[in-house]
Design a protein around this motif. Sequence first.
Motif, PDB file in Angstrom:
ATOM      1  N   GLU A  46      79.875 -24.527 -16.628  1.00 42.06           N
ATOM      2  CA  GLU A  46      79.640 -23.032 -16.622  1.00 42.06           C
ATOM      3  C   GLU A  46      79.229 -22.337 -17.762  1.00 42.06           C
ATOM      4  OE1 GLU A  46      82.861 -20.731 -14.463  1.00 42.06           O
ATOM      5  OE2 GLU A  46      83.012 -22.270 -13.108  1.00 42.06           O
ATOM      6  N   LEU A  47      79.679 -22.605 -18.884  1.00 45.38           N
ATOM      7  CA  LEU A  47      79.405 -22.089 -20.149  1.00 45.38           C
ATOM      8  C   LEU A  47      78.047 -22.420 -20.442  1.00 45.38           C
ATOM      9  CD1 LEU A  47      80.219 -20.462 -22.923  1.00 45.38           C
ATOM     10  CD2 LEU A  47      81.144 -22.788 -23.763  1.00 45.38           C
ATOM     11  N   ALA A  48      77.528 -23.958 -20.484  1.00 45.71           N
ATOM     12  CA  ALA A  48      76.295 -24.118 -20.688  1.00 45.71           C
ATOM     13  C   ALA A  48      75.388 -23.485 -19.929  1.00 45.71           C
ATOM     14  CB  ALA A  48      76.103 -25.661 -20.519  1.00 45.71           C
ATOM     15  N   ALA A  49      75.598 -23.427 -18.447  1.00 47.27           N
ATOM     16  CA  ALA A  49      74.571 -22.560 -17.743  1.00 47.27           C
ATOM     17  C   ALA A  49      74.559 -21.174 -18.057  1.00 47.27           C
ATOM     18  CB  ALA A  49      75.107 -22.607 -16.344  1.00 47.27           C
ATOM     19  N   PHE A  50      75.357 -20.557 -18.402  1.00 49.33           N
ATOM     20  CA  PHE A  50      75.309 -19.146 -18.941  1.00 49.33           C
ATOM     21  C   PHE A  50      74.430 -19.287 -20.324  1.00 49.33           C
ATOM     22  CE2 PHE A  50      76.466 -15.440 -21.427  1.00 49.33           C
ATOM     23  CZ  PHE A  50      76.239 -14.317 -20.784  1.00 49.33           C
ATOM     24  N   VAL A  51      74.886 -20.049 -21.374  1.00 50.36           N
ATOM     25  CA  VAL A  51      74.205 -20.051 -22.646  1.00 50.36           C
ATOM     26  C   VAL A  51      72.641 -20.496 -22.356  1.00 50.36           C
ATOM     27  CG1 VAL A  51      73.865 -21.238 -24.967  1.00 50.36           C
ATOM     28  CG2 VAL A  51      76.093 -20.403 -23.785  1.00 50.36           C
ATOM     29  N   ALA A  52      72.320 -21.169 -21.362  1.00 50.84           N
ATOM     30  CA  ALA A  52      71.045 -21.634 -21.064  1.00 50.84           C
ATOM     31  C   ALA A  52      70.007 -20.412 -20.664  1.00 50.84           C
ATOM     32  CB  ALA A  52      71.049 -22.778 -20.093  1.00 50.84           C
ATOM     33  N   THR A  53      70.728 -19.290 -20.057  1.00 48.59           N
ATOM     34  CA  THR A  53      70.021 -18.039 -19.874  1.00 48.59           C
ATOM     35  C   THR A  53      69.536 -17.332 -21.037  1.00 48.59           C
ATOM     36  OG1 THR A  53      71.844 -16.742 -19.682  1.00 48.59           O
ATOM     37  CG2 THR A  53      71.133 -18.032 -17.741  1.00 48.59           C
ATOM     38  N   LEU A  54      70.028 -17.536 -22.277  1.00 44.41           N
ATOM     39  CA  LEU A  54      69.954 -16.811 -23.556  1.00 44.41           C
ATOM     40  C   LEU A  54      68.556 -17.166 -23.963  1.00 44.41           C
ATOM     41  CD1 LEU A  54      73.348 -17.025 -24.989  1.00 44.41           C
ATOM     42  CD2 LEU A  54      72.475 -15.093 -23.642  1.00 44.41           C
ATOM     43  N   PRO A  55      67.777 -16.209 -24.659  1.00 41.29           N
ATOM     44  CA  PRO A  55      66.558 -16.527 -25.250  1.00 41.29           C
ATOM     45  C   PRO A  55      66.853 -17.414 -26.644  1.00 41.29           C
ATOM     46  CG  PRO A  55      66.617 -14.143 -24.987  1.00 41.29           C
ATOM     47  CD  PRO A  55      68.121 -14.644 -24.755  1.00 41.29           C
ATOM     48  N   GLU A  56      65.890 -17.942 -27.119  1.00 39.94           N
ATOM     49  CA  GLU A  56      66.277 -19.087 -28.178  1.00 39.94           C
ATOM     50  C   GLU A  56      66.608 -18.240 -29.430  1.00 39.94           C
ATOM     51  OE1 GLU A  56      62.772 -21.564 -28.707  1.00 39.94           O
ATOM     52  OE2 GLU A  56      62.851 -22.327 -26.570  1.00 39.94           O
ATOM     53  N   ARG A  57      65.923 -17.099 -29.590  1.00 42.02           N
ATOM     54  CA  ARG A  57      66.145 -16.323 -30.814  1.00 42.02           C
ATOM     55  C   ARG A  57      67.577 -15.468 -30.931  1.00 42.02           C
ATOM     56  NH1 ARG A  57      60.964 -14.812 -29.904  1.00 42.02           N
ATOM     57  NH2 ARG A  57      61.713 -12.554 -29.731  1.00 42.02           N
ATOM     58  N   SER A  58      68.532 -15.874 -29.911  1.00 38.52           N
ATOM     59  CA  SER A  58      69.627 -14.870 -29.751  1.00 38.52           C
ATOM     60  C   SER A  58      70.545 -15.301 -31.033  1.00 38.52           C
ATOM     61  CB  SER A  58      70.319 -15.333 -28.604  1.00 38.52           C
ATOM     62  OG  SER A  58      69.632 -15.151 -27.335  1.00 38.52           O
ATOM     63  N   LYS A  59      71.185 -14.538 -31.529  1.00 37.39           N
ATOM     64  CA  LYS A  59      72.329 -14.603 -32.454  1.00 37.39           C
ATOM     65  C   LYS A  59      73.646 -14.432 -31.857  1.00 37.39           C
ATOM     66  CE  LYS A  59      69.338 -14.233 -35.951  1.00 37.39           C
ATOM     67  NZ  LYS A  59      69.182 -14.887 -37.248  1.00 37.39           N
ATOM     68  N   VAL A  60      74.411 -15.372 -32.074  1.00 34.49           N
ATOM     69  CA  VAL A  60      75.912 -15.367 -31.504  1.00 34.49           C
ATOM     70  C   VAL A  60      77.115 -15.168 -32.676  1.00 34.49           C
ATOM     71  CG1 VAL A  60      77.380 -16.765 -30.100  1.00 34.49           C
ATOM     72  CG2 VAL A  60      74.901 -17.145 -29.997  1.00 34.49           C
ATOM     73  N   TYR A  61      77.864 -14.323 -32.245  1.00 39.20           N
ATOM     74  CA  TYR A  61      78.969 -13.927 -33.043  1.00 39.20           C
ATOM     75  C   TYR A  61      80.240 -14.286 -32.367  1.00 39.20           C
ATOM     76  CZ  TYR A  61      76.096 -11.559 -36.286  1.00 39.20           C
ATOM     77  OH  TYR A  61      75.023 -11.228 -37.334  1.00 39.20           O
ATOM     78  N   THR A  62      81.401 -14.844 -32.633  1.00 42.96           N
ATOM     79  CA  THR A  62      82.396 -14.943 -32.277  1.00 42.96           C
ATOM     80  C   THR A  62      83.612 -14.567 -32.993  1.00 42.96           C
ATOM     81  OG1 THR A  62      83.872 -16.504 -31.175  1.00 42.96           O
ATOM     82  CG2 THR A  62      82.692 -17.413 -33.196  1.00 42.96           C
ATOM     83  N   GLU A  63      84.801 -14.201 -32.524  1.00 42.55           N
ATOM     84  CA  GLU A  63      85.994 -13.897 -33.315  1.00 42.55           C
ATOM     85  C   GLU A  63      86.226 -14.975 -34.026  1.00 42.55           C
ATOM     86  OE1 GLU A  63      89.067 -10.738 -32.368  1.00 42.55           O
ATOM     87  OE2 GLU A  63      89.823 -12.640 -31.520  1.00 42.55           O
TER      88      GLU A  63
END
Length: 157
Positions: A46-63
């Motif tokens: 499910e996580l991979a399916a969600f991430v697959a919808t993001l544009p290639e140039r997305s920036k990801v921030y996590t705690e």
Amino acid sequence: MARVSVKNLRVSCIVGIDPGKGGGIAVLSRRGKVLAARRMPDTVDELAAFVATLPERSKVYTEFVHATPQMGVVSAFTFGCGLGNIQGVLAAFRLPLTAVRPQKWQDALGCRSGGDKNVTKRRAAKLFPRIVMTHAIADALLIAEHGRRLEGRRAVK
């Protein structure tokens, strides 16, 4: 809020992740529009399916998180596996990940919680009044907003 596919957008997005079973994922446009906000997926697929919808140039921030002695062995192991799944999926999609300490993003957004999730939920509700706010997505939205502001400063320089 329903999941929104942002694959066809030409702009980069900012993604905020509050890791853990009670956490969430939020996606903001560069202008701060909420494109998606949801509880943390239950499975790696499910996580991979969600991430697959993001544009290639997305920036990801996590705690920036870590296990604590109070967690117990099973909880710490489960938490570590979840964080590893996030890191692995993002690496597979070649999305850069920046970890931010809770104190840093909370101070920047004026919502130092001291462990009280209601503080960050109230702040997220103020910043994103059109979103039905839950504890699961509040921190993810705030982490994304912190990242969006950081990225905006970098673009100005």
